[in-house]
Design a protein around this motif. Sequence first.
Motif, PDB file in Angstrom:
ATOM      1  N   GLU A  58      -2.675   3.315  10.258  1.00 36.13           N
ATOM      2  CA  GLU A  58      -1.668   4.271  10.713  1.00 36.13           C
ATOM      3  C   GLU A  58      -0.285   3.658  10.491  1.00 36.13           C
ATOM      4  OE1 GLU A  58      -0.187   5.704  15.031  1.00 36.13           O
ATOM      5  OE2 GLU A  58      -2.312   6.064  14.626  1.00 36.13           O
ATOM      6  N   ALA A  59       0.607   4.433   9.899  1.00 33.41           N
ATOM      7  CA  ALA A  59       1.959   3.936   9.636  1.00 33.41           C
ATOM      8  C   ALA A  59       2.651   3.563  10.940  1.00 33.41           C
ATOM      9  CB  ALA A  59       2.773   4.984   8.892  1.00 33.41           C
ATOM     10  N   PRO A 102       0.318   0.872   3.361  1.00 33.80           N
ATOM     11  CA  PRO A 102       0.011   0.854   1.924  1.00 33.80           C
ATOM     12  C   PRO A 102       0.706   1.966   1.141  1.00 33.80           C
ATOM     13  CG  PRO A 102      -1.959   0.436   3.201  1.00 33.80           C
ATOM     14  CD  PRO A 102      -0.888   0.795   4.185  1.00 33.80           C
ATOM     15  N   ALA A 103       0.903   3.127   1.749  1.00 34.44           N
ATOM     16  CA  ALA A 103       1.530   4.252   1.049  1.00 34.44           C
ATOM     17  C   ALA A 103       2.946   3.931   0.595  1.00 34.44           C
ATOM     18  CB  ALA A 103       1.536   5.490   1.935  1.00 34.44           C
ATOM     19  N   LEU A 131       0.452  -9.941  -0.964  1.00 33.31           N
ATOM     20  CA  LEU A 131       0.739  -8.629  -1.547  1.00 33.31           C
ATOM     21  C   LEU A 131      -0.436  -8.026  -2.314  1.00 33.31           C
ATOM     22  CD1 LEU A 131       4.329  -9.450  -2.819  1.00 33.31           C
ATOM     23  CD2 LEU A 131       3.724  -7.950  -0.893  1.00 33.31           C
ATOM     24  N   ALA A 132      -1.581  -8.683  -2.313  1.00 35.57           N
ATOM     25  CA  ALA A 132      -2.717  -8.234  -3.125  1.00 35.57           C
ATOM     26  C   ALA A 132      -3.147  -6.802  -2.840  1.00 35.57           C
ATOM     27  CB  ALA A 132      -3.904  -9.186  -2.950  1.00 35.57           C
ATOM     28  N   MET A 133      -2.960  -6.328  -1.619  1.00 29.91           N
ATOM     29  CA  MET A 133      -3.390  -4.964  -1.295  1.00 29.91           C
ATOM     30  C   MET A 133      -2.360  -3.909  -1.682  1.00 29.91           C
ATOM     31  SD  MET A 133      -2.982  -4.629   2.829  1.00 29.91           S
ATOM     32  CE  MET A 133      -3.303  -2.885   2.851  1.00 29.91           C
ATOM     33  N   PHE A 134      -1.176  -4.339  -2.119  1.00 30.75           N
ATOM     34  CA  PHE A 134      -0.104  -3.419  -2.475  1.00 30.75           C
ATOM     35  C   PHE A 134       0.122  -3.405  -3.973  1.00 30.75           C
ATOM     36  CE2 PHE A 134       1.351  -5.055   1.729  1.00 30.75           C
ATOM     37  CZ  PHE A 134       1.291  -3.869   2.426  1.00 30.75           C
ATOM     38  N   GLY A 135       0.248  -2.249  -4.569  1.00 33.50           N
ATOM     39  CA  GLY A 135       0.677  -2.129  -5.958  1.00 33.50           C
ATOM     40  C   GLY A 135       0.060  -3.141  -6.897  1.00 33.50           C
TER      41      GLY A 135
END
Length: 174
Positions: A58-59, A102-103, A131-135
Amino acid sequence: MANVAVVLGSTRPGRAGQGIAQWVVSEANKVEGVSAAVVDLADFDLPFFAEPVPPSMEAPKLPEAVRFAQVLGAADAVVFVTPEYNQSIPGVLKNAIDYLPPAAMDGKKIGLVGYSWHSAASALAHLRTVLAMFGTTVEPQLGLNLGTDFRDGALVPTPEIEAGLRAVVEALKA
């Protein structure tokens, strides 16, 4: 036009990163099709992460966290500029990343620029893992050495350093 957010990952007084981030922006803006701007973590009031659930579920609701996510979300790509503290990244940078859902980074390419007495090798490796889970964190990355690449506390870019940063920026566009 690729809009690039250059995140200054240190907030301490007298930080070398401020000059480095400005240099990254200046050089990135010389690359055709790129518009870069500094995103200074000192401009965000992000307390230690304490949201009830992780951002992957959740953001965050904290207004400053929402603003930080919106600023990065509006960019096409992100460059993180980090010093190396105790063979890692500063806590303030890790904390800011912890607030990102993540969004906010979905589909973005991520560039890395680090600086330390050892060219930030450990910090950049750690940041790449964080940062592996991002972009997509691009290769190459740029490590700057405080002993050889700076004079009187200021970066003195050589043609090799300029080419290294250009390669990072070009990889963000590809």
